[in-house]
Design an enzyme around this catalytic site. Structure first.
Site, PDB file in Angstrom:
ATOM      1  N   ARG A  20     -35.427 -18.486  -8.675  1.00  0.00           N
ATOM      2  CA  ARG A  20     -35.568 -19.115  -7.355  1.00  0.00           C
ATOM      3  C   ARG A  20     -36.732 -18.517  -6.568  1.00  0.00           C
ATOM      4  NH1 ARG A  20     -30.187 -18.889  -4.110  1.00  0.00           N
ATOM      5  NH2 ARG A  20     -30.410 -16.762  -4.823  1.00  0.00           N
ATOM      6  N   ASN A  38     -29.329 -22.326  -6.375  1.00  0.00           N
ATOM      7  CA  ASN A  38     -28.527 -22.192  -7.575  1.00  0.00           C
ATOM      8  C   ASN A  38     -27.345 -23.138  -7.478  1.00  0.00           C
ATOM      9  OD1 ASN A  38     -30.061 -20.157  -8.737  1.00  0.00           O
ATOM     10  ND2 ASN A  38     -28.821 -18.522  -7.885  1.00  0.00           N
TER      11      ASN A  38
END
Length: 99
Positions: A20, A38
């Protein structure tokens, strides 16, 4: 100016390996708007908005990921501009909580 908005799902070993943060850095470097988060199933979901070539280049980058990740698949679909509203106020690109 033309603008593309794509929602992307990335599967593989992509959680817990800085995916990320890497994706946020890559997207902001390319001048893209959007978000990344996520998912509880172990995948990473992202939304990219910007010039079509930059969005396409970003999707290509998603297929490789940072060195410690393993990307098994990347799927994308056209998204609606309303999806950008998930970003945090004042941010061009946001890292969102897990869903």
């Amino acid at each position: 100016m033309s603008r593309a908005i794509l929602q992307v799902m990335i599967r593989g070993r992509v959680q817990g390996v800085g995916y990320r943060a890497w994706l946020e850095y890559q997207a902001t470097t390319c001048g893209l708007e959007g978000w990344v988060r996520n998912r509880r199933d172990g995948s990473v979901e992202a939304l990219f908005a910007g010039p079509p070539k930059h969005v396409a280049d970003m999707v290509a980058l998603c297929r490789h990921g940072p060195p410690s990740s393993r990307v098994d698949s990347v799927t994308s679909e056209t998204a609606d501009v309303d999806e950008l509203n998930l970003r945090r106020a004042g941010e061009a690109f946001s890292v969102l909580p897990t869903v």
